[in-house]
Design an enzyme around this catalytic site. Sequence first.
Site, PDB file in Angstrom:
ATOM      1  N   ASP A  99      -0.351  -5.614   0.896  1.00 46.05           N
ATOM      2  CA  ASP A  99      -1.693  -5.936   0.426  1.00 46.05           C
ATOM      3  C   ASP A  99      -1.626  -7.330  -0.177  1.00 46.05           C
ATOM      4  O   ASP A  99      -0.688  -7.651  -0.898  1.00 46.05           O
ATOM      5  CB  ASP A  99      -2.145  -4.945  -0.647  1.00 46.05           C
ATOM      6  CG  ASP A  99      -2.455  -3.573  -0.088  1.00 46.05           C
ATOM      7  OD1 ASP A  99      -2.977  -3.504   1.035  1.00 46.05           O
ATOM      8  OD2 ASP A  99      -2.184  -2.576  -0.780  1.00 46.05           O
TER       9      ASP A  99
ATOM     10  N   GLU B 291       4.778 -17.674 -20.264  1.00 49.02           N
ATOM     11  CA  GLU B 291       5.384 -18.814 -19.573  1.00 49.02           C
ATOM     12  C   GLU B 291       5.170 -18.618 -18.072  1.00 49.02           C
ATOM     13  O   GLU B 291       5.374 -17.525 -17.546  1.00 49.02           O
ATOM     14  CB  GLU B 291       6.875 -18.870 -19.942  1.00 49.02           C
ATOM     15  CG  GLU B 291       7.586 -20.130 -19.531  1.00 49.02           C
ATOM     16  CD  GLU B 291       8.060 -20.066 -18.101  1.00 49.02           C
ATOM     17  OE1 GLU B 291       7.987 -21.096 -17.423  1.00 49.02           O
ATOM     18  OE2 GLU B 291       8.495 -18.984 -17.652  1.00 49.02           O
ATOM     19  N   LEU B 292       4.728 -19.670 -17.382  1.00 41.59           N
ATOM     20  CA  LEU B 292       4.285 -19.544 -15.994  1.00 41.59           C
ATOM     21  C   LEU B 292       5.392 -19.200 -14.999  1.00 41.59           C
ATOM     22  O   LEU B 292       5.169 -18.418 -14.080  1.00 41.59           O
ATOM     23  CB  LEU B 292       3.556 -20.813 -15.555  1.00 41.59           C
ATOM     24  CG  LEU B 292       2.209 -21.049 -16.240  1.00 41.59           C
ATOM     25  CD1 LEU B 292       1.614 -22.372 -15.794  1.00 41.59           C
ATOM     26  CD2 LEU B 292       1.255 -19.904 -15.963  1.00 41.59           C
TER      27      LEU B 292
ATOM     28  N   TYR C 256      -4.446  -0.746  -5.477  1.00 40.62           N
ATOM     29  CA  TYR C 256      -4.977  -1.929  -6.173  1.00 40.62           C
ATOM     30  C   TYR C 256      -5.261  -1.650  -7.645  1.00 40.62           C
ATOM     31  O   TYR C 256      -4.937  -2.443  -8.522  1.00 40.62           O
ATOM     32  CB  TYR C 256      -6.304  -2.389  -5.565  1.00 40.62           C
ATOM     33  CG  TYR C 256      -6.324  -2.782  -4.125  1.00 40.62           C
ATOM     34  CD1 TYR C 256      -5.271  -3.476  -3.531  1.00 40.62           C
ATOM     35  CD2 TYR C 256      -7.431  -2.487  -3.347  1.00 40.62           C
ATOM     36  CE1 TYR C 256      -5.332  -3.858  -2.196  1.00 40.62           C
ATOM     37  CE2 TYR C 256      -7.502  -2.867  -2.020  1.00 40.62           C
ATOM     38  CZ  TYR C 256      -6.450  -3.547  -1.449  1.00 40.62           C
ATOM     39  OH  TYR C 256      -6.524  -3.923  -0.134  1.00 40.62           O
ATOM     40  N   GLU C 257      -5.918  -0.521  -7.886  1.00 38.36           N
ATOM     41  CA  GLU C 257      -6.340  -0.189  -9.245  1.00 38.36           C
ATOM     42  C   GLU C 257      -5.134  -0.046 -10.178  1.00 38.36           C
ATOM     43  O   GLU C 257      -5.155  -0.521 -11.311  1.00 38.36           O
ATOM     44  CB  GLU C 257      -7.155   1.101  -9.239  1.00 38.36           C
ATOM     45  CG  GLU C 257      -8.444   1.027  -8.429  1.00 38.36           C
ATOM     46  CD  GLU C 257      -8.269   1.229  -6.925  1.00 38.36           C
ATOM     47  OE1 GLU C 257      -9.305   1.200  -6.223  1.00 38.36           O
ATOM     48  OE2 GLU C 257      -7.133   1.394  -6.429  1.00 38.36           O
TER      49      GLU C 257
ATOM     50  N   CYS D 275       0.860  -1.173   0.000  1.00 35.10           N
ATOM     51  CA  CYS D 275       0.000   0.000   0.000  1.00 35.10           C
ATOM     52  C   CYS D 275       0.902   1.231   0.000  1.00 35.10           C
ATOM     53  O   CYS D 275       1.771   1.354   0.863  1.00 35.10           O
ATOM     54  CB  CYS D 275      -0.896   0.001   1.237  1.00 35.10           C
ATOM     55  SG  CYS D 275      -1.878   1.512   1.393  1.00 35.10           S
TER      56      CYS D 275
END
Length: 119
Positions: free
Chosen positions: A39, A55-56, A73-74, A32
Amino acid sequence: MPFRDMLETFPNPYPTRDYSIETICPEFTSLCPKTGQPDFGVLTLTYVPDQLCYELKSLKLYLQQFRNHGAFYEAVTNEILDDLVAVTKPRSMTLVGAYTPRGGIRTNVTVTYKAPGNK
């Protein structure tokens, strides 16, 4: 952010077919910018690839960089979508950030991309 350079791709094995890939990242963490507190959230990414898939392992390492990144967050959710769209150029992509409650309030942020010409 230079985080985007961490993302790797591979050729879509079925580029002529529309199919969706869903990736769930249950341990996402960022900071935050107001309090400096962590967060936590669950990211659910769903996309229809065009020529490339992400790729993971590189996605995991990319997301870990946000642990020390202060942003609301946004902003974080939109930044992640922008980076993934830039490297994979999908037909469509949706990212849902379901952030854990803070002070009794839960926040979900949903961002969507559709390639030009896709309805």
